[in-house]
Design a protein around this motif. Structure first.
Motif, PDB file in Angstrom:
ATOM      1  N   VAL A  41      32.448  14.131  13.804  1.00  0.00           N
ATOM      2  CA  VAL A  41      31.573  13.074  13.299  1.00  0.00           C
ATOM      3  C   VAL A  41      31.270  13.290  11.821  1.00  0.00           C
ATOM      4  O   VAL A  41      31.274  12.345  11.024  1.00  0.00           O
ATOM      5  N   THR A  42      31.026  14.540  11.428  1.00  0.00           N
ATOM      6  CA  THR A  42      30.739  14.839  10.021  1.00  0.00           C
ATOM      7  C   THR A  42      31.886  14.434   9.125  1.00  0.00           C
ATOM      8  O   THR A  42      31.689  13.832   8.058  1.00  0.00           O
ATOM      9  N   GLY A  43      33.110  14.742   9.531  1.00  0.00           N
ATOM     10  CA  GLY A  43      34.265  14.306   8.753  1.00  0.00           C
ATOM     11  C   GLY A  43      34.389  12.795   8.710  1.00  0.00           C
ATOM     12  O   GLY A  43      34.674  12.210   7.656  1.00  0.00           O
ATOM     13  N   GLY A  44      34.145  12.145   9.844  1.00  0.00           N
ATOM     14  CA  GLY A  44      34.235  10.691   9.886  1.00  0.00           C
ATOM     15  C   GLY A  44      33.246   9.998   8.974  1.00  0.00           C
ATOM     16  O   GLY A  44      33.527   8.906   8.449  1.00  0.00           O
ATOM     17  N   LEU A  45      32.094  10.616   8.723  1.00  0.00           N
ATOM     18  CA  LEU A  45      31.076  10.011   7.856  1.00  0.00           C
ATOM     19  C   LEU A  45      31.601   9.783   6.438  1.00  0.00           C
ATOM     20  O   LEU A  45      31.179   8.843   5.760  1.00  0.00           O
ATOM     21  N   ALA A  46      32.502  10.651   5.977  1.00  0.00           N
ATOM     22  CA  ALA A  46      33.040  10.498   4.623  1.00  0.00           C
ATOM     23  C   ALA A  46      33.731   9.152   4.457  1.00  0.00           C
ATOM     24  O   ALA A  46      33.671   8.527   3.386  1.00  0.00           O
ATOM     25  N   VAL A  47      34.395   8.672   5.519  1.00  0.00           N
ATOM     26  CA  VAL A  47      35.081   7.378   5.474  1.00  0.00           C
ATOM     27  C   VAL A  47      34.126   6.246   5.829  1.00  0.00           C
ATOM     28  O   VAL A  47      34.154   5.168   5.210  1.00  0.00           O
ATOM     29  N   ILE A  48      33.271   6.472   6.793  1.00  0.00           N
ATOM     30  CA  ILE A  48      32.323   5.439   7.214  1.00  0.00           C
ATOM     31  C   ILE A  48      31.441   5.006   6.049  1.00  0.00           C
ATOM     32  O   ILE A  48      31.088   3.839   5.906  1.00  0.00           O
ATOM     33  N   PHE A  49      31.108   5.950   5.155  1.00  0.00           N
ATOM     34  CA  PHE A  49      30.265   5.641   4.006  1.00  0.00           C
ATOM     35  C   PHE A  49      31.039   5.113   2.808  1.00  0.00           C
ATOM     36  O   PHE A  49      30.462   4.923   1.739  1.00  0.00           O
ATOM     37  N   GLY A  50      32.354   4.879   2.963  1.00  0.00           N
ATOM     38  CA  GLY A  50      33.093   4.186   1.917  1.00  0.00           C
ATOM     39  C   GLY A  50      34.216   4.941   1.255  1.00  0.00           C
ATOM     40  O   GLY A  50      34.893   4.397   0.372  1.00  0.00           O
ATOM     41  N   GLY A  51      34.469   6.180   1.636  1.00  0.00           N
ATOM     42  CA  GLY A  51      35.537   6.952   1.011  1.00  0.00           C
ATOM     43  C   GLY A  51      36.905   6.571   1.544  1.00  0.00           C
ATOM     44  O   GLY A  51      37.029   6.051   2.655  1.00  0.00           O
ATOM     45  N   ASP A  52      37.944   6.818   0.738  1.00  0.00           N
ATOM     46  CA  ASP A  52      39.302   6.626   1.228  1.00  0.00           C
ATOM     47  C   ASP A  52      39.744   7.889   1.963  1.00  0.00           C
ATOM     48  O   ASP A  52      39.102   8.929   1.891  1.00  0.00           O
ATOM     49  N   ASN A 342      19.613   7.193  20.496  1.00  0.00           N
ATOM     50  CA  ASN A 342      20.173   5.871  20.219  1.00  0.00           C
ATOM     51  C   ASN A 342      20.397   5.598  18.736  1.00  0.00           C
ATOM     52  O   ASN A 342      20.990   4.589  18.367  1.00  0.00           O
ATOM     53  N   SER A 343      19.922   6.495  17.863  1.00  0.00           N
ATOM     54  CA  SER A 343      20.121   6.301  16.417  1.00  0.00           C
ATOM     55  C   SER A 343      20.749   7.539  15.804  1.00  0.00           C
ATOM     56  O   SER A 343      20.456   7.911  14.683  1.00  0.00           O
ATOM     57  N   PHE A 344      21.640   8.187  16.560  1.00  0.00           N
ATOM     58  CA  PHE A 344      22.174   9.484  16.171  1.00  0.00           C
ATOM     59  C   PHE A 344      22.926   9.448  14.841  1.00  0.00           C
ATOM     60  O   PHE A 344      22.662  10.219  13.926  1.00  0.00           O
ATOM     61  N   LEU A 345      23.894   8.564  14.702  1.00  0.00           N
ATOM     62  CA  LEU A 345      24.805   8.618  13.561  1.00  0.00           C
ATOM     63  C   LEU A 345      24.089   8.382  12.243  1.00  0.00           C
ATOM     64  O   LEU A 345      24.341   9.075  11.255  1.00  0.00           O
ATOM     65  N   ASP A 346      23.180   7.412  12.190  1.00  0.00           N
ATOM     66  CA  ASP A 346      22.479   7.116  10.943  1.00  0.00           C
ATOM     67  C   ASP A 346      21.610   8.286  10.493  1.00  0.00           C
ATOM     68  O   ASP A 346      21.554   8.625   9.310  1.00  0.00           O
TER      69      ASP A 346
END
Length: 473
Positions: A41-52, A342-346
């Motif tokens: 999930v931590t790695g995925g956040l880099a893309v979810i927040f707008g990174g390529d 229910n609000s884990f990722l944010d």
């Protein structure tokens, strides 16, 4: 047999005749602790927040190497001192002053316990068909039981998880590559400095947050264990495990979109298939989270005892007391998990970056003192005596910590606060770099000045730690 398995030591020095293991144990422990869903999930956040994809991977690698190196320097203290990590911070902050960073460390452990339990609860709930709430409770109880047993079972978990989770991630990686067009995913290589630094901060914070407890899991190694070997095996395990998981997370987030955001565990397991395969993957998710959550629970117990004992003059803890502390951490972490599931990722991303702000100054001060000022030699008995060499409160470290903390805020970027220097930097968050550099330099200057002043005042009562008790070379 069961009685001998349960760890007897807590915040006291591990005697030489109870030391065991090799530096390689640090590799399997930290590999297993990082091959797990929260790292994904931590790695995925880099893309979810707008990174390529490409530059997110590079940024994550840079953060894992830099943060992992700092973390591994803490690990190398374990065999030399034979003490939990935060006890050694009394040499910088004072026997009572060490409670200042420790309060935040305990918050960190409860937060990581809660976030890990949310994801593991999903896996346990699916595996047992009990649902996520019951899964959270069952997982928390198992975590507490293993933390009570202590050091040996923690390393056994690391060895098992490093094998089981590696197999699971190899399989999932193959399945993921069958579902995506890798060339298309890697095609967008536009470099954006703020996104690159965000990715680096995410992985660096992941590694630096291990700093307050990493030596807890190397302190039973024989005193003759090479500091270099401890450093490299720790760095190798934590950097490989985290980068592997984060790379998988980046690729999943870049190709799955909302499906991953809505149900991280369900989507990842769904890549692998159904039936027996899905059951194995749910088990691997739960096992990986169990390994790291036991570390968090054990580290939280150590930190609370370190805080309380500094004021009570306590040097040892009974097994009953140990169990009581661990149950308290479990209850608090489970309550947070149930309330925030229910609000884990944010909340998780802000939690990581928030932690980074408070732990980088502590880490910088601890490492500068240990390697450059004290040169790996501490007066072990004085670490429990507020009237001794290190005193109750040490202004040098406390001032450096406060200045290091304040220096970060102009460069900090979170959803609830953005510093004035973030805009001119294009939105980049470099607070963690400032948080390492400023207190390191300031503490080094103040500590050397303090030492010169002490030397000029003449020798006081001599305190010496015998080689078999202390940290001499």
């Amino acid at each position: 047999m069961a009685d001998s398995l349960v760890e007897r030591r807590s915040i006291d020095v591990v005697p030489d005749d109870e030391r065991h293991g090799t530096a390689f144990s640090q590799f399997t422990l930290w590999l297993g602790a990082n091959l797990q869903i929260t790292t994904v999930v931590t790695g995925g956040l880099a893309v979810i927040f707008g990174g390529d994809v490409v530059w997110s991977l590079v940024g994550l690698l840079a953060g894992n190497l830099v943060g992992g190196a700092v973390m591994a320097l803490h690990s190398a203290q374990g065999p030399r001192l034979g003490l939990p990590q935060m006890i050694s911070s009394r040499a910088q902050f004072g026997v009572k002053g060490a409670v200042v960073p420790l309060v935040l460390v305990v918050v960190m452990y409860i937060g990581f316990f809660a976030s890990g339990t949310v994801l593991a609860g999903q896996a346990v709930g699916k595996l047992t068909h009990l649902g996520p709430v019951a899964g959270i409770v069952v997982f928390a109880l198992v975590t507490a039981a293993m933390a009570i047993v202590g050091y040996r079972i923690i390393h056994a978990l690391g060895r098992i998880a490093s094998v089981v989770c590696a197999i699971a991630f190899v399989y999932l990686g193959i399945r993921l590559l069958d579902h995506i067009h890798l060339g298309e995913v890697l095609h967008d290589r536009a470099f954006h400095l703020p996104m690159f630094l965000l990715a680096m901060a995410l992985s660096a914070s992941w590694q630096l947050a291990f700093g307050p407890y990493v030596a807890d899991y190397s302190r039973y190694l024989p005193r003759t264990t090479s500091a270099r070997a401890t450093f490299w095996w720790t760095l190798g395990g934590t950097a490989l495990g985290s980068q592997w998981s984060m790379t998988f997370g980046v690729l999943v987030a870049a190709t799955a979109g909302g499906a991953f955001v809505d149900d991280q565990v369900g989507y990842v397991v769904g890549l692998g298939g159904t039936g027996v395969v899905a059951a194995f993957l749910y088990f691997a998710v739960a096992l990986g989270k169990l390994t790291i959550n036991v570390l968090n629970t054990y580290g939280g117990f150590m930190s609370i005892v370190t805080s309380v004992s500094g004021f009570r003059g306590q040097r040892r803890l009974s097994r009953r007391g140990r169990g009581a502390y661990i149950v308290c951490i479990m209850v608090a972490g489970t309550a947070v998990a149930l309330l925030g599931r229910n609000s884990f990722l944010d909340s998780f991303a802000d939690f990581l970056l928030f932690l980074l702000t408070f732990f980088t100054p502590w880490s910088a001060i601890n490492l500068v003192d240990y390697y450059l000022i004290s040169r790996e030699r501490y007066d072990i008995p004085a670490l429990t005596d507020p009237q001794g060499r290190y005193g109750g409160w040490r202004a040098t470290a406390l001032v450096s910590y406060a200045v290091g903390l304040a220096a970060q805020f102009p460069f900090l970027s979170t959803s609830f606060y953005t510093g004035p220097a973030v805009g001119p930097l294009g939105g980049a968050d470099i607070s963690w770099i400032v948080g390492l550099a400023v207190p390191a330099v300031l503490y080094g200057l103040l500590a050397r000045r303090e030492r010169r002043a002490t030397a000029a005042a003449g020798p006081g009562p001599r305190t010496r730690t015998p080689r078999r008790q202390g940290a001499g070379r």
